[in-house]
Enzyme design. Structure first.
Site, PDB file in Angstrom:
ATOM      1  N   GLY A 592       0.836  -1.201   0.000  1.00 17.46           N
ATOM      2  CA  GLY A 592       0.000   0.000   0.000  1.00 17.46           C
ATOM      3  C   GLY A 592       0.865   1.244   0.000  1.00 17.46           C
ATOM      4  CE  LYS A 612       1.189   4.949   8.468  1.00 18.55           C
ATOM      5  NZ  LYS A 612      -0.213   5.319   8.588  1.00 18.55           N
ATOM      6  CG  ASP A 710      -8.540  10.634   7.497  1.00 20.90           C
ATOM      7  OD1 ASP A 710      -9.471  11.030   6.767  1.00 20.90           O
ATOM      8  OD2 ASP A 710      -7.389  10.412   7.084  1.00 20.90           O
TER       9      ASP A 710
END
Ligand SMILES: *[C@@H]1O[C@H](CO)[C@@H](O)[C@H](O)[C@H]1NC(C)=O
Ligand SMILES: *[C@@H]1O[C@H](CO)[C@@H](O)[C@H](O)[C@H]1NC(C)=O
Ligand SMILES: *[C@@H]1O[C@H](CO)[C@@H](O)[C@H](O)[C@H]1NC(C)=O
Ligand SMILES: *[C@@H]1O[C@H](CO)[C@@H](O)[C@H](O)[C@H]1NC(C)=O
Ligand SMILES: *[C@@H]1O[C@H](CO)[C@@H](O)[C@H](O)[C@H]1NC(C)=O
Ligand SMILES: *[C@@H]1O[C@H](CO)[C@@H](O)[C@H](O)[C@H]1NC(C)=O
Ligand SMILES: *[C@@H]1O[C@H](CO)[C@@H](O)[C@H](O)[C@H]1NC(C)=O
Ligand SMILES: *[C@@H]1O[C@H](CO)[C@@H](O)[C@H](O)[C@H]1NC(C)=O
Ligand SMILES: *[C@@H]1O[C@H](CO)[C@@H](O)[C@H](O)[C@H]1NC(C)=O
Length: 892
Positions: A592, A612, A710
């Protein structure tokens, strides 16, 4: 315009003084003239500002005055100064209102006060952190430093630190209360770099400026100055309230057809800036004249079609930090404009982070009490534990990774203490070592000392203590959990109340227990904690409100669902960068890519994980990293993504999460993913219930509640069982519990999902997340994009509302479902979604209601598939519609 760092400072030297117009309110002001005679207040005639002496705010230092010849060049409040020939750190303690926003200004005018003409250089601390180095380079120039700061305590410490380059001093300290909702940052405070009244050649401050900001003039050849005086009463203000006199002047390009350029080169390209541009039209435009321009930032569009209104202030500002080698704002006339661009004033602030939290308030209060009870004469000033280099003598502290430092050692041996052992010691709840030996303490050994749960060493030797040793302490000592030393207290145990045996035992323990194992292990803990703190020293945090290491003191103590907190805590791992390379097999597989970094597939002991890596270039990557670690360390729920560990080595910042095999919800809805599953109505409801449960936990299960900020379909991830979990907490905010129900903040989040109310008011509430969830629910129901890509750019809620009005449920629901759903169940889901996206936050349901209703909707669908089978779908029961009448296209 090639501004240099010293711009503000040099311009302030020639600040032209305001002439009093009318006395204005100074209620939010604290104005301290350092070194002025105690008890004397005075008003500076030119500004009308009332100053008070610094005597109430500091006990150390000496009062001095600048050389008389300089007086007429400067205001009275810097004629005196306080100099600090003694002690390394000298601090002002100024009472303020915690959580308010202040403009803090510190002024330094050396003025050869000591006749030595030696220009000093020293450090300035704000609370527990170094603010900057004051480098006096001209005896007759006043340096003024400003910061916009929200204190987390009821006071601020402003300290001067002697770094061996001359005697520190300070001339004036000024604090001005600002509105909380202006000059907002995501993280960190704002240091003033430049504040310029463009087109003017003089400076202004109070009482032209209600916030007493310093505005310096700037007039360069590449600009043409404009000056059309505006009456303060006729200027329509905004919350930033730039003074009318400042707005009366402006600049336009000297060459009418060229763009207006404002640019500067940051000293450090990593510095992050917030820029505030103030506009108003000052000329009366003829019918056939227009002034309209676009602004580009480093060549990229920033804002378009700006057309300043006549005598009405418009402030355009960045909602996130700007950084780069060079920062270039260009104002370009649009095609239809007949007049060149103008700008009236600009403010440029640099983000300053204060990573070191203040010492835990309870400990500060306790040690302050102890200091005053015993009249401790040590040089104890400023924050007790921080900065670590200036730890108070006789203390040792732990520095948890992201939490407030705690006092763990108090050594007041040979400090001339007398009187009883004071109960305020009990408030140092983390105390491990207490040494009160070699003093003149009298009275009994208090029983309460046994309440200090972490106490491992207690040394009361060589005092005048009497009575018997409390049995609770003796017990602990026998167990070996406490090393107790009570020797050389002639009256202890001799009053007849205590029996001989215990005394002997006490003395035996005394000898026996002052052995190293306990000391060593206590030391070991400290060293370990220090090591962890060192590894993560750069893990910055904003204030002490949010904490996560010590569950019991933390204001966030989520109710853990099922799992044991300590187990989960211990599972959190800190990984080195080389571990990360191993885990991801040198970043072999990308799974991603997002705004803040790239996500790689990795394996820890054959268990897949998502790693990440935050890109160093992402301005907010770092702060989001911090926010996310903080949050996920404390929050555990089956519908929230869980953090396996993290890496924080310099620029290499990684977050390691559980791996979610089935990607994000949006990929499935839009069919973007190669292997997407087609979701039945039941699947969709289960995902909706999961996501809502995750949100409910954030809002109701966490204290204080957390706003995700978010919520969107790409942030809802699916595991191998298609269980949904909320992810990406980088923007999350904790809602303070002090009674206020909103968090005022800059606009964050994703267009389309953003609460329109929040967009207008900048007020963030739990209902903002409910709105975003409503949008996700509409996506789940319809499988339509949030904003259509056609010309009209219709929002999903507008599209649905038009169909709801027609009662056309079939067109709302994803047609691929081919009617395979319970009608009532769908109506219920649509109703919930509709209520969630209501423009009026009060009309939106609370999250627990949403969860309950969605579960009911799921139950209806299950009843159909379980008992009826697909054919029963035509036996439609009457549908009750109580759709919110407010469900209408949003004001945008
Ligand atoms: C000086 O001002 C302070 C507040 O600014 C006030 O508390 C104090 O009473 C004043 N002192 C005198 C002598 O007026
Ligand atoms: C400033 O002080 C003067 C005299 O000390 C007083 O009359 C005046 O009200 C004060 N002004 C403000 C705004 O506090
Ligand atoms: C600051 O507040 C503390 C606690 O409320 C109080 O004891 C102290 O006197 C105050 N100091 C000043 C200078 O007002
Ligand atoms: C110090 O500043 C004054 C006033 O700005 C200036 O006249 C003088 O030349 C400066 N001195 C030095 C040594 O730079
Ligand atoms: C004015 O700006 C235009 C456009 O940038 C340029 O072509 C022109 O040469 C400039 N004129 C002068 C006198 O600098
Ligand atoms: C605008 O109108 C005025 C007369 O009202 C005229 O003198 C001027 O040339 C016009 N300007 C433009 C740009 O058309
Ligand atoms: C200004 O922005 C608008 C809207 O994006 C754009 O259409 C126009 O071309 C821009 N004009 C200039 C001169 O850059
Ligand atoms: C504080 O801890 C350090 C290291 O653990 C140790 O060297 C020092 O002696 C301690 N200081 C006091 C006052 O206990
Ligand atoms: C301990 O702290 C509490 C809360 O701040 C305070 O009420 C209490 O008086 C303190 N106890 C002592 C003995 O100082």
């Amino acid at each position: 315009m090639g501004m240099s760092r010293s711009f503000l400072v040099t311009f302030l030297g020639c600040l032209v003084l305001a002439v009093l117009i009318q006395a204005q309110d100074q209620s939010g002001f604290i104005s301290i003239a350092c070194g002025a005679p105690a008890g004397v207040n005075f008003t500076v005639p030119n500004t009308g500002l009332n100053y008070t002496s610094d005597a109430n705010f500091i006990n150390t230092g000496v009062s001095r005055t600048i050389v008389p010849e300089l007086r007429d060049q400067f205001l009275q409040n810097v004629w005196n100064l306080r100099s600090f020939p003694e002690g390394q750190r000298n601090c002002y303690k100024i009472n303020i209102t915690r959580g308010s926003k202040y403009l803090i200004r510190a002024s330094f005018l050396y003025g050869n006060y000591d006749g030595l003409n030696m220009l000093p250089k020293f450090d300035l601390l704000l609370g527990a952190n170094r603010w900057l180095t004051v480098n006096i380079n001209n005896a007759s120039v006043s340096l003024d430093f400003e910061i916009i700061y929200v204190p987390s305590l009821d006071y601020v410490h402003i300290c001067m630190v002697d770094t061996g380059h001359g005697t520190p001093f300070i001339s004036a300290i000024e604090l001005r209360t600002l509105r909380i909702d202006i000059y907002e940052t995501r993280f960190g405070s704002l240091e003033t770099d430049f504040r310029v009244d463009l087109g003017s050649n003089r400076g202004y401050r109070y009482n032209y400026d209600v916030y007493d900001r310093y505005w310096s003039g700037a007039d360069l050849d590449t600009w043409r100055p404009l000056n059309f005086p505006i009456d303060a009463d006729s200027l329509v203000q905004n919350d930033y309230k730039p003074p009318a006199v400042v707005m009366s002047t402006a600049i336009t390009p000297a060459n009418v057809s060229a763009p207006l350029v404002i640019s500067w080169k940051p000293d450090d390209p990593k510095d992050s800036f917030y820029v505030y541009l103030h506009f108003t039209e000052i000329q009366v435009l003829a019918k056939n004249q227009t002034r309209e321009f676009n602004i580009t930032l480093n060549g990229n569009p920033w804002t378009e079609n700006i057309s300043p209104r006549y005598h009405s202030v418009n402030t355009i500002y960045s909602t996130s930090g700007i950084s780069g080698e060079k920062i270039n704002f260009s104002f370009v006339m649009t095609e239809t404009s007949t007049l060149p661009p103008i700008i009236n004033a600009i403010e440029i602030y640099r983000v300053k982070e204060f990573p070191q939290p203040d010492t835990y308030q309870g400990d500060v209060d306790a040690i302050t009490t102890i200091k005053s009870v015993y009249g401790v004469t040590r040089d104890w000033q400023g924050d007790p534990c921080s900065p670590k280099d200036y730890l108070w003598e006789g203390l040792n502290c732990t520095y948890p990774v992201v939490d407030s430092p705690r006092i763990i050692t108090l050594n007041l041996s040979s400090s001339g203490l007398s009187g009883k052992i004071d109960p305020s010691i009990l408030n140092l709840t983390m105390l491990e070592k207490l040494d009160l030996s070699n003093n003149s303490l009298d009275g009994e050994v208090p029983d309460f000392l046994s309440q200090l749960q972490h106490l491992k060493i207690l040394n009361l030797e060589n005092n005048n203590l009497s009575g018997s040793i409390p049995s609770t302490l003796v017990e602990k000592s026998k167990e070996g959990s406490l090393s107790l030393s009570v020797g050389q207290n002639p009256h202890l145990c001799e009053s007849g109340q205590c029996n001989e045996k215990e005394k002997e035992k006490g003395e035996e323990e005394d000898k026996k227990n002052i052995v190293t194992p306990v000391v060593a292990s206590a030391g070991g803990v400290v060293i370990l904690l220090l090591a962890v703190a060192a590894i993560l020293r750069t893990l910055k945090r904003r204030n002490s409100k949010a904490s996560m290491v010590e569950k019991d003191q933390s204001p966030i103590s989520p109710q853990y669902t099922g799992q044991d907190d300590s187990l989960l805590q211990s599972k959190k791992q800190i990984y080195s960068y080389s571990d990360v390379l191993n885990i991801t097999n040198n970043f072999n597989t990308i799974v991603g890519k997002g705004g803040s970094g790239t996500v790689y597939l990795g394996y820890i002991d054959d268990t897949p994980v998502a790693v990440k890596m935050l890109s160093p270039s992402s301005v907010h990557g770092y702060q989001q990293f911090q926010a996310e670690v903080k949050l996920l360390m404390r929050v555990h729920h089956k519908n929230l993504i869980s953090l396996v560990g993290y890496c924080n080595e310099g620029d290499n910042k990684a977050l390691i999460y559980e791996y979610m095999n089935n990607g994000n919800l949006q990929e499935h809805i839009t069919g973007k993913r190669s292997k997407t599953k087609f979701f039945t109505w039941e699947d969709r409801l289960r995902i909706a219930v999961d996501a809502a449960s995750g949100l409910e936990y954030l809002q109701n299960g966490c204290k204080p509640p957390i706003i995700h900020r978010d919520v969107k379909s790409t942030n809802i991830l699916l595991n191998e069982h298609f269980q949904a979990k909320l992810s990406d907490f980088g923007l999350s905010k904790i809602i303070p519990t002090d009674g206020s129900t909103h968090v005022s903040t800059v606009i964050a989040g994703t267009p389309g999902y953003l609460d329109p109310e929040y967009y207008i008011t900048n007020r963030l509430t739990e209902k903002s997340d409910v709105y975003s969830f409503g949008v996700v629910l509409l996506e789940i129901i319809t499988s339509k994009p949030v904003i259509t890509k056609n010309q009209e750019k219709t929002h999903i809620s507008q599209w649905v509302s038009s169909l709801v009005a027609k009662g056309d449920i079939k067109s709302i629901v994803d047609s691929r479902l081919e009617g395979d759903f319970d009608n009532n169940s769908v109506w219920k889901a649509v109703e919930i979604a509709a209520a969630c996206v209501s423009p009026n936050p009060n009309r939106r349901p609370i999250i627990s209601v949403i969860v309950t209703e969605l579960k009911e909707s799921l139950a209806m669908e299950l009843a159909r598939t379980k008992y009826g089978g697909p054919d029963s779908r035509d036996s439609v029961k009457p549908v009750t519609m109580n759709l919110n009448t407010e469900f209408s296209p949003q004001a945008r």
